[in-house]
Design a protein around this motif. Structure first.
Motif, PDB file in Angstrom:
ATOM      1  N   ALA A 111       0.933  16.421   0.228  1.00 48.01           N
ATOM      2  CA  ALA A 111       1.599  16.477   1.528  1.00 48.01           C
ATOM      3  C   ALA A 111       1.689  15.056   2.076  1.00 48.01           C
ATOM      4  CB  ALA A 111       0.811  17.357   2.490  1.00 48.01           C
ATOM      5  N   SER A 112       2.702  14.788   2.860  1.00 43.28           N
ATOM      6  CA  SER A 112       2.879  13.456   3.424  1.00 43.28           C
ATOM      7  C   SER A 112       3.275  13.560   4.887  1.00 43.28           C
ATOM      8  CB  SER A 112       3.954  12.684   2.655  1.00 43.28           C
ATOM      9  OG  SER A 112       4.264  11.458   3.297  1.00 43.28           O
ATOM     10  N   ASP A 113       2.664  12.721   5.697  1.00 41.26           N
ATOM     11  CA  ASP A 113       3.038  12.590   7.112  1.00 41.26           C
ATOM     12  C   ASP A 113       3.298  11.118   7.390  1.00 41.26           C
ATOM     13  OD1 ASP A 113       2.361  15.361   8.532  1.00 41.26           O
ATOM     14  OD2 ASP A 113       0.793  14.959   7.066  1.00 41.26           O
ATOM     15  N   SER A 114       4.515  10.784   7.783  1.00 46.66           N
ATOM     16  CA  SER A 114       4.865   9.412   8.134  1.00 46.66           C
ATOM     17  C   SER A 114       4.917   9.286   9.653  1.00 46.66           C
ATOM     18  CB  SER A 114       6.211   9.021   7.524  1.00 46.66           C
ATOM     19  OG  SER A 114       6.126   8.987   6.123  1.00 46.66           O
ATOM     20  N   LEU A 115       4.185   8.310  10.175  1.00 50.31           N
ATOM     21  CA  LEU A 115       4.028   8.153  11.621  1.00 50.31           C
ATOM     22  C   LEU A 115       4.477   6.770  12.078  1.00 50.31           C
ATOM     23  CD1 LEU A 115       0.376   9.558  11.929  1.00 50.31           C
ATOM     24  CD2 LEU A 115       2.518  10.848  12.039  1.00 50.31           C
ATOM     25  N   LYS A 116       4.987   6.721  13.293  1.00 51.03           N
ATOM     26  CA  LYS A 116       5.302   5.467  13.966  1.00 51.03           C
ATOM     27  C   LYS A 116       4.491   5.417  15.248  1.00 51.03           C
ATOM     28  CE  LYS A 116       9.198   3.060  16.188  1.00 51.03           C
ATOM     29  NZ  LYS A 116      10.659   3.137  16.471  1.00 51.03           N
ATOM     30  N   ILE A 117       3.609   4.430  15.351  1.00 48.96           N
ATOM     31  CA  ILE A 117       2.730   4.326  16.517  1.00 48.96           C
ATOM     32  C   ILE A 117       3.067   3.048  17.280  1.00 48.96           C
ATOM     33  CG2 ILE A 117       0.344   4.198  17.336  1.00 48.96           C
ATOM     34  CD1 ILE A 117      -0.517   5.684  14.845  1.00 48.96           C
ATOM     35  N   THR A 118       3.391   3.194  18.548  1.00 45.90           N
ATOM     36  CA  THR A 118       3.728   2.054  19.403  1.00 45.90           C
ATOM     37  C   THR A 118       2.558   1.758  20.323  1.00 45.90           C
ATOM     38  OG1 THR A 118       6.078   2.654  19.349  1.00 45.90           O
ATOM     39  CG2 THR A 118       5.349   1.156  21.102  1.00 45.90           C
ATOM     40  N   PHE A 119       2.022   0.537  20.205  1.00 42.11           N
ATOM     41  CA  PHE A 119       0.933   0.082  21.065  1.00 42.11           C
ATOM     42  C   PHE A 119       1.521  -0.741  22.203  1.00 42.11           C
ATOM     43  CE2 PHE A 119      -1.095   0.907  17.034  1.00 42.11           C
ATOM     44  CZ  PHE A 119      -2.301   1.489  17.394  1.00 42.11           C
ATOM     45  N   HIS A 120       1.081  -0.461  23.413  1.00 42.57           N
ATOM     46  CA  HIS A 120       1.616  -1.129  24.598  1.00 42.57           C
ATOM     47  C   HIS A 120       0.619  -2.141  25.144  1.00 42.57           C
ATOM     48  CE1 HIS A 120       4.958   1.703  24.767  1.00 42.57           C
ATOM     49  NE2 HIS A 120       4.081   2.659  24.532  1.00 42.57           N
ATOM     50  N   GLY A 121       1.131  -3.341  25.424  1.00 44.67           N
ATOM     51  CA  GLY A 121       0.303  -4.374  26.031  1.00 44.67           C
ATOM     52  C   GLY A 121       0.990  -4.923  27.263  1.00 44.67           C
ATOM     53  N   THR A 122       0.595  -6.114  27.641  1.00 50.97           N
ATOM     54  CA  THR A 122       1.229  -6.823  28.754  1.00 50.97           C
ATOM     55  C   THR A 122       1.616  -8.198  28.247  1.00 50.97           C
ATOM     56  OG1 THR A 122      -0.177  -5.674  30.357  1.00 50.97           O
ATOM     57  CG2 THR A 122       0.968  -7.668  31.105  1.00 50.97           C
ATOM     58  N   GLY A 123       2.899  -8.482  28.225  1.00 49.81           N
ATOM     59  CA  GLY A 123       3.367  -9.733  27.658  1.00 49.81           C
ATOM     60  C   GLY A 123       2.990 -10.942  28.493  1.00 49.81           C
ATOM     61  N   GLY A 124       3.077 -12.101  27.860  1.00 50.87           N
ATOM     62  CA  GLY A 124       2.766 -13.333  28.570  1.00 50.87           C
ATOM     63  C   GLY A 124       2.969 -14.558  27.704  1.00 50.87           C
ATOM     64  N   HIS A 125       2.621 -15.720  28.248  1.00 52.18           N
ATOM     65  CA  HIS A 125       2.768 -16.984  27.536  1.00 52.18           C
ATOM     66  C   HIS A 125       1.615 -17.123  26.537  1.00 52.18           C
ATOM     67  CE1 HIS A 125       3.417 -21.209  26.716  1.00 52.18           C
ATOM     68  NE2 HIS A 125       4.541 -21.169  27.444  1.00 52.18           N
TER      69      HIS A 125
ATOM     70  N   VAL B  14       4.990 -16.542  22.451  1.00 54.68           N
ATOM     71  CA  VAL B  14       5.148 -15.445  23.403  1.00 54.68           C
ATOM     72  C   VAL B  14       4.298 -14.264  22.952  1.00 54.68           C
ATOM     73  CG1 VAL B  14       6.733 -13.803  24.450  1.00 54.68           C
ATOM     74  CG2 VAL B  14       7.487 -16.153  24.014  1.00 54.68           C
ATOM     75  N   ILE B  15       3.446 -13.772  23.824  1.00 47.97           N
ATOM     76  CA  ILE B  15       2.709 -12.542  23.555  1.00 47.97           C
ATOM     77  C   ILE B  15       3.631 -11.386  23.946  1.00 47.97           C
ATOM     78  CG2 ILE B  15       0.716 -11.131  24.200  1.00 47.97           C
ATOM     79  CD1 ILE B  15      -0.777 -13.755  24.784  1.00 47.97           C
ATOM     80  N   PRO B  16       3.995 -10.526  22.987  1.00 51.19           N
ATOM     81  CA  PRO B  16       4.929  -9.446  23.302  1.00 51.19           C
ATOM     82  C   PRO B  16       4.250  -8.339  24.100  1.00 51.19           C
ATOM     83  CG  PRO B  16       4.159  -9.213  21.070  1.00 51.19           C
ATOM     84  CD  PRO B  16       3.545 -10.483  21.577  1.00 51.19           C
ATOM     85  N   ASP B  17       5.044  -7.396  24.566  1.00 54.64           N
ATOM     86  CA  ASP B  17       4.461  -6.297  25.334  1.00 54.64           C
ATOM     87  C   ASP B  17       4.253  -5.038  24.498  1.00 54.64           C
ATOM     88  OD1 ASP B  17       7.058  -5.465  25.055  1.00 54.64           O
ATOM     89  OD2 ASP B  17       7.516  -5.466  27.193  1.00 54.64           O
ATOM     90  N   GLN B  18       4.647  -5.085  23.205  1.00 49.09           N
ATOM     91  CA  GLN B  18       4.348  -3.941  22.351  1.00 49.09           C
ATOM     92  C   GLN B  18       4.298  -4.350  20.885  1.00 49.09           C
ATOM     93  OE1 GLN B  18       7.468  -1.050  23.162  1.00 49.09           O
ATOM     94  NE2 GLN B  18       8.644  -1.708  21.395  1.00 49.09           N
ATOM     95  N   ALA B  19       3.607  -3.562  20.101  1.00 52.94           N
ATOM     96  CA  ALA B  19       3.538  -3.717  18.647  1.00 52.94           C
ATOM     97  C   ALA B  19       3.722  -2.337  18.031  1.00 52.94           C
ATOM     98  CB  ALA B  19       2.207  -4.321  18.217  1.00 52.94           C
ATOM     99  N   VAL B  20       4.466  -2.272  16.943  1.00 51.82           N
ATOM    100  CA  VAL B  20       4.803  -0.992  16.318  1.00 51.82           C
ATOM    101  C   VAL B  20       4.282  -0.967  14.879  1.00 51.82           C
ATOM    102  CG1 VAL B  20       6.647   0.583  15.656  1.00 51.82           C
ATOM    103  CG2 VAL B  20       6.857  -0.779  17.758  1.00 51.82           C
ATOM    104  N   VAL B  21       3.518   0.054  14.585  1.00 52.38           N
ATOM    105  CA  VAL B  21       2.944   0.230  13.254  1.00 52.38           C
ATOM    106  C   VAL B  21       3.508   1.517  12.654  1.00 52.38           C
ATOM    107  CG1 VAL B  21       0.818   0.629  11.948  1.00 52.38           C
ATOM    108  CG2 VAL B  21       0.824  -0.976  13.874  1.00 52.38           C
ATOM    109  N   GLN B  22       3.930   1.451  11.399  1.00 60.94           N
ATOM    110  CA  GLN B  22       4.371   2.651  10.692  1.00 60.94           C
ATOM    111  C   GLN B  22       3.455   2.878   9.488  1.00 60.94           C
ATOM    112  OE1 GLN B  22       8.684   3.357  10.277  1.00 60.94           O
ATOM    113  NE2 GLN B  22       8.996   1.386  11.290  1.00 60.94           N
TER     114      GLN B  22
END
Length: 417
Positions: A192-206, A256-264
């Motif tokens: 069986a296989s489950d493929s997931l996309k997880i979005t982590f939320h942060g706060t962007g900045g310099h 630039v520190i982004p406001d999100q990162a996405v892991v699949q």
């Protein structure tokens, strides 16, 4: 069915092989991604029509069904998948892909060619069997949506009442072991296989002032590292599971520190209890790392696709393997550990409430395979499915694949008419 009748049905294969090799090369040159297999589907439909099948197209967008009614008897379904992968080919084959960034890196061109050949032989030899043959060319297996799309489009329902529900289903998959061999597994044959996309939320900045931000890259990186503990520390050694992160995307600039990162990621399991446990652990770790990082909001998880465990019916497997042994000889068959790869063919069998037998077809140069095995370098020297270097040898792969599908079908169809 007698050996002589089966051999008579198979006899025209040698004369047809040049055409099948040409078809295979053409399919390999012109790969098409999931739900875009219009060229492949059109060629399958054209050939089925010329063989005398009732043809239905456009099921599940690009799926093709051929039905050959040949008197009373069982309904046998043979299935092949058609789609390619978003991979840039690096095989240097003279018939390499001409489509940038797309390749038949999983051998579905082999599957289409072999099913086409079997459909031709069985139609030409119809006086030697009785029953109904259904051949199914399925789209979008690689994204896990093709079988479901065909089912949702009324594959065995009133919408397509001319397509009979099968009594048994057969499918095969080319694999990187010696051509001329068939491998099989009882019960669970693919995970069986489950493929997931997880979005982590942060706060962007310099980038110079990380104290003013919540860094989602650090958060997601900690998640990826901790994720490896699920199989290593939470799953018993007797159980099987695989967790793989295949994509990590975040940010566009070095300062630039982004406001999100996405892991699949993908999760592979063979047991429903283990599947539930692993998915819960993935969710727990994602939430914990976000909390530990002071994330402004919880991570979001999207299910990209799911495949069920592919299970072989043992009685059907034994019956077909007896026919394989009789035709090919016992040394050409061997039992194999269930593969951690995944398939959606089982969804079609389940929708039809039909037993399934799904086997592996050797596709690699036998001498190269034996040399790699003897030196303990299979993983290093034999490219796997989905590799840009995946290049099955045309022979005896294609002939063996056509014969295997034909022999399997004849093992269940009634003899004579």
């Amino acid at each position: 069915m007698s050996d002589s009748a089966r051999d008579t049905v198979l006899a025209p294969l040698d004369a047809r092989m040049a055409d099948l090799e040409s078809l295979y090369e053409d399919l390999h040159r012109h790969p098409e991604l999931g739900f875009r297999e219009s060229r492949t589907a059109a060629e399958a439909a054209r050939r089925l029509t010329s063989y005398g099948y009732e043809v239905t197209t456009g099921i599940g967008r690009t799926g093709v069904i051929g039905v050959l009614r040949n008197g009373p008897g069982p309904v046998v379904l043979l299935r092949a998948d058609m789609d390619a992968l978003p991979v840039t080919e690096r095989t240097a084959l003279p018939y390499a892909s001409t489509v940038p960034g797309v390749m038949h890196a999983c051998g579905h061109d082999v599957h289409v060619t072999c099913l086409t050949g079997a459909a031709d032989l069985l139609a030409a030899g119809r006086e030697h069997w009785s029953g109904t043959l259904v051949v199914l060319f399925q789209p979008a297996e690689e994204v896990g949506d093709g079988a479901r799309a065909m089912i949702d489009d009324g594959l065995f329902g009133a919408e397509h009442s001319g397509i009979p529900t099968p009594d048994v289903m057969f499918a095969q998959h080319v694999a990187p072991f010696g051509a001329g061999l068939i491998a099989y597994a009882h019960d669970a044959c693919m995970a069986a296989s489950d493929s997931l996309k997880i979005t982590f939320h942060g706060t962007g900045g310099h980038g110079s002032r990380p104290e003013t931000a919540v860094d989602p890259i650090l958060m997601a990186a900690a998640f990826v590292q901790r994720l490896q503990s699920v199989v290593a520390r939470e799953i018993a050694a007797k159980d099987r599971a695989v967790v793989t992160v295949g994509s990590f995307q975040a940010g566009d600039a070095p300062n630039v520190i982004p406001d999100q990162a996405v892991v699949q990621l993908s999760v592979r399991t063979f047991d429903e209890h283990i599947r539930t446990q692993v998915l819960a652990s993935v969710d727990r770790i994602a939430m914990a790392e976000a909390a530990a990082s002071g994330a402004p909001r919880e991570p979001e998880t999207e299910v990209l696709n799911t495949f069920p465990v592919t299970r072989n019916d043992d009685r059907t497997l034994e019956q077909v393997n007896a026919a394989f042994t009789d035709h090919f000889g016992a040394p050409r068959l061997f039992a194999y550990e269930p593969a951690a790869g995944s398939e959606d063919a089982g969804l079609i069998a389940t929708a039809a409430d039909a037993p399934l037998y799904y086997w592996w077809l050797g596709g690699w140069d036998p001498d190269e395979f034996r040399t790699a095995m003897a030196s303990g370098r299979l993983a290093q020297d034999i490219p796997s499915n989905h590799s840009p270097h995946f290049a099955p040898v045309k022979q005896p792969t294609l002939a063996m694949g056509v014969e295997a599908l034909t022999v399997a079908a004849l093992s269940h169809l009634k003899a004579g008419r």
